[in-house]
Design an enzyme around this catalytic site. Structure first.
Site, PDB file in Angstrom:
ATOM      1  N   GLU A   1       0.821  -1.212   0.000  1.00  0.00           N
ATOM      2  CA  GLU A   1       0.000   0.000   0.000  1.00  0.00           C
ATOM      3  C   GLU A   1       0.859   1.268   0.000  1.00  0.00           C
ATOM      4  O   GLU A   1       0.334   2.378   0.065  1.00  0.00           O
ATOM      5  CB  GLU A   1      -0.940   0.001   1.210  1.00  0.00           C
ATOM      6  CG  GLU A   1      -2.173  -0.853   1.012  1.00  0.00           C
ATOM      7  CD  GLU A   1      -1.846  -2.323   0.758  1.00  0.00           C
ATOM      8  OE1 GLU A   1      -2.204  -2.826  -0.321  1.00  0.00           O
ATOM      9  OE2 GLU A   1      -1.228  -2.968   1.622  1.00  0.00           O
TER      10      GLU A   1
ATOM     11  N   ASN B   1      -0.679  -7.576  -4.051  1.00  0.00           N
ATOM     12  CA  ASN B   1      -1.347  -6.720  -5.033  1.00  0.00           C
ATOM     13  C   ASN B   1      -0.362  -5.794  -5.750  1.00  0.00           C
ATOM     14  O   ASN B   1       0.665  -5.411  -5.199  1.00  0.00           O
ATOM     15  CB  ASN B   1      -2.411  -5.866  -4.349  1.00  0.00           C
ATOM     16  CG  ASN B   1      -1.818  -4.957  -3.281  1.00  0.00           C
ATOM     17  OD1 ASN B   1      -1.485  -5.421  -2.205  1.00  0.00           O
ATOM     18  ND2 ASN B   1      -1.676  -3.674  -3.569  1.00  0.00           N
TER      19      ASN B   1
ATOM     20  N   ASP C   1      -7.568  -5.557  -5.121  1.00  0.00           N
ATOM     21  CA  ASP C   1      -6.662  -5.815  -4.001  1.00  0.00           C
ATOM     22  C   ASP C   1      -6.785  -7.244  -3.503  1.00  0.00           C
ATOM     23  O   ASP C   1      -6.841  -7.498  -2.302  1.00  0.00           O
ATOM     24  CB  ASP C   1      -6.900  -4.835  -2.845  1.00  0.00           C
ATOM     25  CG  ASP C   1      -5.880  -5.058  -1.727  1.00  0.00           C
ATOM     26  OD1 ASP C   1      -4.680  -5.161  -2.025  1.00  0.00           O
ATOM     27  OD2 ASP C   1      -6.291  -5.170  -0.551  1.00  0.00           O
TER      28      ASP C   1
END
Length: 601
Positions: free
Chosen positions: A193, A277, A319
């Site tokens: 992230e 991801n 995701d």
């Protein structure tokens, strides 16, 4: 030059001839079912224990034997280790470690309290969890939140060596457990992230020096890929396979982090792990398949060279991190005994593969609510062979527009997150903790800055519609047929690691805090006990003296419990989980406790 060549040859001979103490110590520890030397119980990751004193006939008599407070709040994932008469307990950040004397009322023999910069908390996605310790060659291994990999003397807690595996200033953190194989310590990296470029790294167990590092994205040389020998669904991967699937140099901030589990086949000398991801969560900003994020990777443990890859979710738009455990079992398919790998992916599909060749054998939904794709194309003659067939309505990249796509199942936290499944060779079934959750997903444009969130999406989560109204199921799965054998509905997601035993009992925990025991054949509930806090740890069992014990770390948190763990109240915070799990606060509160159970004398 001749002297250099002779020196190199001598070094190679030494490497080949040197005894692999770690392999021996871990292998011997695994053989002793009364001990716990690795988080998944064995190299194959089955989370199956040969201990069978606790059976489906007497499990209902379990009582609390003893408890231990960790002194730390937030989410407690993983499980303790048990080596001889000592239990090693870990905590979330600040990643304290305790050695407890099982022969002396759990007396603390030593404690390790690492000094970490608390700023790392701000760049840890989805709680400050740690998935546990590893053991090998008389050392306890801890991968700290700040990416420092530490080797501790099992007897004293003395730091034998430490090495820094990443840079929190760039968003690189660590939540995974190491794996000890031969003379190496394997560890991944977190931070998808934050635009972190994922990698798996092997360090020498003796001194902590790096042996090899394999990146998830980028040039072949840095990924340790041979274009002619690394295979993808039976075909050579080809040159620059990753570079050709990203726009420009986006692969440098492309994610594919490796914060999940690693398993190992000693006969094939291959390790198996998954990549997460792609960054950012806004798919319109990263056209292409974004290889090799969302991928199962098989690598030679000695060199790190890739044997085969399989990308489960090309150009991920939801995701659906691909980091879940790869369970290794040998089973007969169509009359032939095969060396299999079974993976329950976040994307809602359960994959059965040949772990030697990477051949895809089965790919089926393990939650009927999954709707983002109709199926995985199993036609080997098709151009889309091995790819999920995406339903346009549930794509989050609507003609390049940033619109709110609604009713996507599963939610970003997947049909199963990292909480590991278990496999019983007695029943031939896999026991899988699952999430029964859907989402609305609205991407927005985001710019990359090192150490800053690189998400680019707003999510909301809710129970799957037209179902039992709860947010989880605990299921038994047939990996050859690709079908659910039985399913137990739960009010909240099942976020604990399952445990199967030779006593025909399967254990799991719930987010409200219940430890549950069920019949491995039928799923019938045999026992439950509510621990002080929600369970996201992995159920474990061990033997001390002549008695079998079952235990679990309770302490609500993780992605599902991030609202409680971090005191968040806005429904869209925690990447959408706060609103989805708002009711959890009516059933449990923060805590950090080890609870151990046994049959009465």
């Amino acid at each position: 030059m001749r002297a250099k060549l002779l020196g190199l040859a001598a070094g190679l001979l030494t490497t080949v001839a040197a005894p692999a103490f770690a392999n021996d110590s871990v292998t011997e520890g695994i053989k002793n079912s009364g001990q716990l030397v690795t988080q998944l119980l064995n190299y194959a990751g089955t989370r199956y224990s040969e201990l069978g004193d606790i059976t489906k006939d007497n499990v209902g008599d379990l009582q609390v034997a003893w408890t231990f407070s960790t002194g730390v709040l937030r989410g407690h994932e993983g499980a303790p280790l048990v080596i001889g008469d000592v239990m090693y307990v870990h905590t979330p950040f600040p990643n304290n470690v305790y050695a407890l004397d099982l022969k002396n009322d759990g007396k603390i023999l030593w404690r390790y309290h690492p000094q970490q910069n608390s700023d790392v908390i701000g760049v840890m996605c989805c709680d400050t969890v740690n998935r546990g310790l590893a053991y090998g060659d008389g050392m306890i291994f801890l991968s700290q939140a700040d990416t420092t990999l530490v080797a501790l003397d099992e007897k004293t807690g003395e730091v034998k060596w430490s090495v820094v595996n990443g840079d929190p200033a760039k968003g690189e953190t660590s939540t995974a457990t190491p794996l000890i194989v031969k003379d190496k310590v394997l560890i991944g990296i977190s931070g998808g992230e934050y635009g972190v470029r994922g990698h798996m790294t092997a360090y020498n167990i003796a001194d902590g020096k790096m042996a090899w590092r394999a990146y998830s994205t980028g040039p072949d040389a840095e990924m340790l890929v041979d274009p002619e020998k690394t295979m993808v669904l039976g075909k050579p991967i080809g040159a620059d396979s990753s570079l050709n699937s990203w726009e420009g140099d986006q692969w440098q901030i492309g994610g594919g982090t490796t914060w999940g589990w690693t398993t190992y086949d000693p006969e094939l000398n291959l390790i198996y792990y998954g990549t997460g991801n792609p960054s950012t969560w806004n798919p319109s900003q990263r056209p292409g398949d974004n290889k090799w994020s969302m991928t199962i990777m098989a690598r030679d443990v000695d060199t790190g060279m890739a044997k085969w890859f399989y990308q489960k979710t090309p150009h991920d738009e939801w995701d659906y991190d691909g980091v879940n455990e790869n369970i290794l079992v040998d089973k007969e398919i169509d009359g032939t005994m095969r060396k299999l790998l079974v993976n329950f992916d976040r994307n809602g599909f359960a994959y059965t593969m040949d772990r030697e060749s990477g051949e895809l054998l089965v790919a089926e939904k393990y939650d009927p609510a999954v709707n983002w794709a109709t199926e995985v194309d199993m036609n080997k003659d098709s151009e889309t062979y091995g790819r999920p067939l995406v339903v346009a309505e549930y794509s989050t990249a609507q003609n390049g527009e940033d619109v709110n796509s609604t009713g996507i199942c599963p939610a970003a936290l997947g049909t199963k997150d990292q909480q590991p499944a278990a496999y019983s060779p007695k029943t031939g079934l896999f026991y899988v903790p699952t999430n029964h959750v859907c989402m609305d997903y609205e991407p927005f444009r985001v710019s990359y800055a090192a150490g800053q969130p690189y998400v680019g999406a707003t999510l909301s989560m809710f129970p799957a519609p037209d179902s039992h109204g709860g947010m989880g199921n605990f299921i038994a799965w047939d990996a050859v047929k690709g079908e659910i054998k039985w399913s137990l509905p739960e009010q909240f997601s099942v976020w604990s690691g399952a445990l199967a035993t030779s006593g025909d009992v399967v254990f799991y925990g719930t987010l409200e805090g219940y430890l549950k025991a069920v019949d491995s054949e039928t799923g019938k509930e045999l026992y439950k006990f509510k621990t002080p806090s929600g369970i996201i740890g992995n159920i474990f069992t061990y033997k001390s003296g002549d008695k079998q014990y079952v235990g679990v770390l309770s302490g609500v948190g993780g992605w599902a419990g991030i609202g409680l763990a971090a005191g968040l109240t806005n429904a869209t915070e925690g990447l959408g989980a706060v609103g989805g799990y708002a009711a959890l606060s009516d059933y449990t509160a923060l805590g950090g406790q080890l609870t151990v159970f046994a049959l009465p004398n």
